[in-house]
Enzyme design. Structure first.
Site, PDB file in Angstrom:
ATOM      1  N   THR A  36       0.848  -1.191   0.000  1.00  0.00           N
ATOM      2  CA  THR A  36       0.000   0.000   0.000  1.00  0.00           C
ATOM      3  C   THR A  36       0.886   1.245   0.000  1.00  0.00           C
ATOM      4  OG1 THR A  36      -1.704  -1.172   1.233  1.00  0.00           O
ATOM      5  CG2 THR A  36      -1.806   1.231   1.250  1.00  0.00           C
ATOM      6  N   GLU A  63      -0.315  -1.765  14.450  1.00  0.00           N
ATOM      7  CA  GLU A  63      -0.843  -1.860  13.091  1.00  0.00           C
ATOM      8  C   GLU A  63      -2.188  -2.576  13.087  1.00  0.00           C
ATOM      9  OE1 GLU A  63       0.234  -3.845   8.722  1.00  0.00           O
ATOM     10  OE2 GLU A  63       1.784  -3.699  10.276  1.00  0.00           O
TER      11      GLU A  63
END
Length: 381
Positions: free
Chosen positions: A160, A244
């Site tokens: 990403t 995360e």
């Protein structure tokens, strides 16, 4: 159910984020889909508003918030507009930030953090490889000593921000033998010779998020590119994965909650057999189940957020909230699509795009099966 973890300062910050999104992102939604990326001017504007440096010390241009709830607020608001935007933002401010603020050397922080906060240096993290998936210990990208530096060779995939990142935190094997030992982290800048990107990957959903393959062909980096300690990269990653995964959960619940709100409004105005579809008992019961699931997931998540604020969030609890939020998100949005009938399958309806966007959350940041493995091991199996 009323949430209690945010105070007036957090809510004031939330209003500023909403205003930013309404002015700078919502009107350009179609453009972001068409270009399959978040334009750099959006990042720059977010930097001007102080949204990118929440976890960065003030001396580098950040706000040094020292309170993860501000990160949770901005993640929620971006997710309510677009799960893809939340993904892009989260990689930068929630995933990469701790590597640069906690592990980077003073000279690295001087070099990278001002641009990180302003939006001029967009970041990504290169963990996943074509043959490895969730098995980070099996990575094959190598970094071999060469004089006063290292030479990197290998590739990463599903990255990403990968297509537009200026700086990538790359995990590479620095000692032979395989397994978790002998992995190190490097800061690879996009202009370095030998670094290249593949095409933007053609994904089922999250189309606004640019995702790419990254290639390293004899990329030379000097010793100053090492982030953290040599051969301790796997440990560095494991220590930061709970945050995360928590960030993923924050986005998951906010995304599903917003789609549910929109579906409730749709069910009040959409009529069938002479009455609003929400008034049919089966649909009413379905909505009752969904709002209760969202409330329960939100309460669980809020406890995890506060545990992280207090420094007590365990890897196991982060795994629990990550997999559970992804399950709830996908279940709720799938039901919302069904309640839209044929319109729910049309791309012009946000529920259709949300349905596609949600599916990957059961895979990334460690698949839900890996999350259950972590939880199961903690039970002594």
């Amino acid at each position: 159910m009323r949430r209690t973890i945010f105070d007036l300062d957090h809510e004031a910050f939330r209003e500023s984020v909403r205003t930013f999104l309404e002015r700078n992102v919502v009107p350009r939604a179609d453009e972001l889909v068409e270009k399959r990326t978040v334009p750099r001017d959006v990042w720059i504007e977010a930097g001007k508003h102080g949204f990118l440096g929440l976890q960065v010390p003030e001396e580098y241009g950040g706000s040094d918030a020292q309170d993860y709830r501000y990160t949770a607020v901005i993640t929620e608001e971006f997710a309510r507009v677009s799960a893809s935007l939340s993904s892009c933002l989260g990689i930068h401010i929630d995933v990469v930030a701790p590597y640069l603020t906690e592990l980077a050397s003073p000279s690295q922080r001087d070099k990278w953090l001002p641009g990180f906060c302003s939006g001029e240096t967009l970041t990504a993290i290169g963990m996943t490889e074509p043959g490895g998936g969730s098995d980070l210990a099996a990575l094959k990208t190598t970094a071999v000593r060469d004089g006063d530096g290292w030479v990197l060779n290998g590739s990463k995939t599903f990255i990403t921000n990968g297509y537009s990142a200026d700086l990538v935190v790359v995990a590479a094997r620095t000692s032979p033998g395989g397994g978790a030992r002998g992995i190190s982290l490097f800061g690879v800048e996009a202009a370095m010779p030998g670094f290249s990107r593949g095409r933007k990957l053609d994904k089922v959903g999250q189309v606004e998020s640019d995702t790419a393959e990254l290639f390293f062909d004899d990329v030379f980096v000097d010793q100053s590119a090492v982030i953290g300690e040599v051969d301790r990269g796997f440990i560095h990653m494991m220590e930061r994965l709970p945050q995360e995964r928590l960030g993923c959960a924050v986005s998951n619940v906010a995304h599903a909650s917003r789609i549910l709100e929109e579906t409730i409004e749709y069910a009040k105005i959409r009529k069938a057999f002479g009455q609003a579809i929400g008034s049919f008992q089966y649909n009413k019961f379905t909505f009752a189940e969904m709002v209760t699931k969202i409330d329960a997931a939100q309460a669980f998540l809020d406890q995890a957020i506060m545990a992280h604020v207090e420094g007590t969030l365990s890897a196991v609890d982060a795994a629990k909230v990550k997999w559970w939020s992804a399950e709830i998100q996908n279940d709720v949005i799938d039901r919302c699509l069904q309640l839209h009938g044929g319109y729910g399958y049309m791309n012009e309806y946000r529920v259709a795009r949300a349905w596609r966007d949600a599916r990957v959350t059961k895979i990334w940041a460690g698949s839900n099966e890996i999350m259950k493995e972590i939880i199961g091991r903690d039970l002594g199996f």
